[in-house]
Every structure is written in C-alpha cells, then in structure tokens.
Design an enzyme around this catalytic site. Structure first.
Site, PDB file in Angstrom:
ATOM      1  N   GLY A 175      47.665  37.651  34.487  1.00  0.00           N
ATOM      2  CA  GLY A 175      48.296  37.019  35.647  1.00  0.00           C
ATOM      3  C   GLY A 175      47.353  36.872  36.824  1.00  0.00           C
ATOM      4  O   GLY A 175      46.183  37.266  36.767  1.00  0.00           O
ATOM      5  N   HIS A 202      42.930  42.338  31.622  1.00  0.00           N
ATOM      6  CA  HIS A 202      42.098  41.426  32.421  1.00  0.00           C
ATOM      7  C   HIS A 202      41.463  42.297  33.496  1.00  0.00           C
ATOM      8  O   HIS A 202      42.170  42.998  34.223  1.00  0.00           O
ATOM      9  CB  HIS A 202      42.960  40.329  33.044  1.00  0.00           C
ATOM     10  CG  HIS A 202      43.318  39.250  32.062  1.00  0.00           C
ATOM     11  ND1 HIS A 202      44.123  39.456  30.978  1.00  0.00           N
ATOM     12  CD2 HIS A 202      42.941  37.938  32.019  1.00  0.00           C
ATOM     13  CE1 HIS A 202      44.243  38.323  30.298  1.00  0.00           C
ATOM     14  NE2 HIS A 202      43.533  37.390  30.905  1.00  0.00           N
ATOM     15  N   GLU A 205      38.302  40.189  37.466  1.00  0.00           N
ATOM     16  CA  GLU A 205      38.143  38.727  37.395  1.00  0.00           C
ATOM     17  C   GLU A 205      37.643  38.134  38.700  1.00  0.00           C
ATOM     18  O   GLU A 205      36.854  37.199  38.723  1.00  0.00           O
ATOM     19  CB  GLU A 205      39.493  38.084  37.086  1.00  0.00           C
ATOM     20  CG  GLU A 205      39.833  38.003  35.625  1.00  0.00           C
ATOM     21  CD  GLU A 205      41.229  37.452  35.433  1.00  0.00           C
ATOM     22  OE1 GLU A 205      41.345  36.273  35.086  1.00  0.00           O
ATOM     23  OE2 GLU A 205      42.204  38.194  35.656  1.00  0.00           O
TER      24      GLU A 205
HETATM   25 ZN   LIG Z   1      42.993  35.512  30.048  1.00  0.00          ZN
END
Ligand SMILES: [Zn+2]
Length: 347
Positions: A175, A202, A205
C-alpha cells in the site's frame, strides 16, 4: 564464455516471479475488454476507458499510482465474472513469458456482489483450474494494506490461515508507503508466523517509510523476504545481510515510478547482489509498467553487462527464496540445471 543475452534467451529462462500484485498485473487491454463488456450492459457508466486511463504516456508517481487501484481498477473488477476473466488473463500472460513458478499477491476486498471470502475462493479456483499447471505453478500471498486497521489486518491473516491448505503461502504488507502506522500490525504478523505462513514486506520504498524506527519494527515481524529495499540505511543493510533475506527487486517499477533517481543502470540491484542475499527480479505491476519479467532480466543484463550464466545464477537465487515447499524447489532446481546445460555456447 557464452553467447550474449537477448530477448529470446531471457524469455526461455525458467523464471520465478515472487512479487506480482494481481490487480496491477492485468494489462490495459484486458481491462479494456472488461470495460467494453460493462459499458455495453450499462451505457451510462462514467468510468474512463482503461486504454486512456492507463496510457503508455502516463507518468506514474505515488500520488497517481495508488488511486489508480483504489478508485479505478477495483471498481472495474468488482464482480466474480470480471475477476475470473482478469486472473485467467494474468496467469496466461505470465506463463507465456516463460514463468515457471508464480506467487501472486492480492489484498482481500469485497464489493456489493462479493465478500472477501468469495474473492479469495474465486481466485484460488481459477488457479486450480488453470490448464497449464504442470508448466507454471501458482501460489497466493494475501496482502495487508498499510491503511488497514488492526482488525482488518487480522482478518487478512485469518483468511490466509483458512485457505492455507489451498495454496496460500504467505502474508505481505503493501500500500501507499506514505500512509499508516505499521506498528499496529505486530499481532497480525505474529499470528501469521505462528501458523507457518511466510512473510514478505514492502520495505523502505520512499524516504517517508524508511525511518530507523519503522524499518526496525518491520524487521521485528521476522520477514522471510523484503520488497524494493530502496532507502536502506547501512545499519539495517547489515542486519538484512546477516539474515540473508530474499530481496524482491522491481527495477522498471522503481525507475518509472521514480522511487530511484536515474535509469536502470542507477538501480540498487548491484549493491544488493554484493551482499550475498538472494536477489529476485520481479515485475510488481506489469500491467502498469509494461515490462514483462523476461524484459526485466534483459534490462538488467544490458545495464550491468551480465552474461547468460549470470542470469541463470539469478534464476537459481530466486528458487532459493520461494515460499513453496521442497518439492517445488526440486522441480525448479531441475529446470535451472537444464537451462544451464542447454545454454548456447558462443559460435
Ligand atoms: Zn509491490
């Protein structure tokens, strides 16, 4: 010495895809077909044609990227029929690109015609019915969205446990990285681990999701793999290296969504290769970034001057990091061995 890498070689490699979002893997063409069908049933529908909404000239960043899913693709693919149509197309596309093992991920969602449970059961049935299962095996990872409240995160884990015996292998955190308080998901990931589900996150990022506190908290969830790993401070990098975590690197996504500065040659791929952690090339959202997994192998080979043997080594590393069982690993190891033996010598 072997011949140079070309598109045909990259396509024929026995590739493993470990970071592919189901919804983001649907091509604009497939969405257009769903849109056309919907529009003929309801001419007053105001949703834009996907071939325009996702045109190749579009520049993506996190301000435009996440609303595309929550406000557009989800609305287009909200019925069991559209989900069956799109997942079949996604499975076909990966298989045709030479993928031999696929872990798809998706956030459970509901609509007026479907519960979250129905949504997951529908996807698993499509995977079961896929006619090329002997060529490409597919497993599912359920994603917790960073905007979820703890109860919703727990619901995702409970669904993953409920369907674990039907091919759900792990839980993911995904997300908009600028949103949410990830510390509230501790309990959910703890439960996932307790039930033998694997964890992928994740990770780092964007700068906003890369504070020491956030990254330490994420590592406390005891992940098995991490995705993206863009803004990782040295101290955390050393920890990742010591744990030999599998790293899902999505080069075209990072370049096109401007998560990194510069082009493919500026990507952090090589710096992670040097750590000895298994590095796995992944597409993330091939429907949006328009770069297949074989193209990712080709791009990396061109940017970093990699040989055919180097790419086969990458396939090998990917096998090491799958969430599937030892039978899957044995099958994939045999395919990689075959690729190594058959690689074309230089003439
Ligand atoms: Zn991804």
């Amino acid at each position: 010495m072997t011949a140079r890498v070309d598109a045909a070689f990259a396509k024929n490699l026995p590739k493993v895809e470990l970071h592919a979002h189901l919804t983001g893997s649907i091509t604009p063409q497939c969405l257009h077909e769903i849109w056309t069908q919907k529009k003929s049933g309801d001419p007053s529908m105001t949703l834009q044609d996907p071939l325009e909404a996702m045109s190749k000239d579009k520049v993506w960043d996190i301000m435009t990227f996440f609303p595309l899913f929550s406000k557009y693709i989800y609305e287009l693919c909200s019925t069991p029929a559209s989900i069956v149509y799109s997942i079949n197309a996604v499975l076909r596309d990966f298989k045709e690109d030479g993928v031999v093992y696929l872990e798809l991920r998706t956030t459970p969602r509901s609509s007026s015609s479907m519960s979250k449970d129905d949504y997951i059961a529908t996807i698993l049935s499509c995977i079961d019915d896929f006619p090329h299962r002997n060529v490409m095996t597919t497993y599912l990872i359920l994603s917790i969205d960073r905007r979820n409240i703890p109860e919703e995160a727990m619901e995702v884990v409970d669904l993953a446990i409920q369907y674990q015996s039907r091919g759900i292998v792990g839980v993911d955190l995904c997300g908009d990285p600028s949103k949410g308080d990830i510390s509230t998901f501790k309990e959910a990931f703890h439960k996932a681990k307790l039930y033998g589900l694997k964890i992928t996150l994740h990770f780092a990022e964007v700068p906003a999701s890369s504070s020491l506190l956030e990254l330490k908290t994420l590592l406390s969830f005891r992940p098995d793999r991490l995705g993206h790993v863009v803004h990782v401070p040295d101290k955390i990098k050393a920890q990742i290296k010591a744990s030999k975590l599998g790293l899902e690197l999505c080069v075209s996504c990072n370049v096109q969504a401007r998560l990194i500065e510069g082009g493919v040659a500026d990507h952090h791929f090589m710096s992670w290769i040097k750590t000895g952690c298994p590095v796995i090339l992944c597409t993330d959202d091939v429907g949006i970034f328009d770069s297949t997994l074989s193209n990712e192998y080709l791009l990396v080979a061109q940017a970093f001057n990699l040989s055919r043997d180097d790419l086969i080594d990458l396939c090998d590393q990917a096998v090491e990091a799958i969430f599937g069982d030892r039978h899957e690993k044995q099958r994939l190891c045999a395919l990689v061995k075959e690729a190594r033996e058959n690689r074309m010598p230089i003439d």
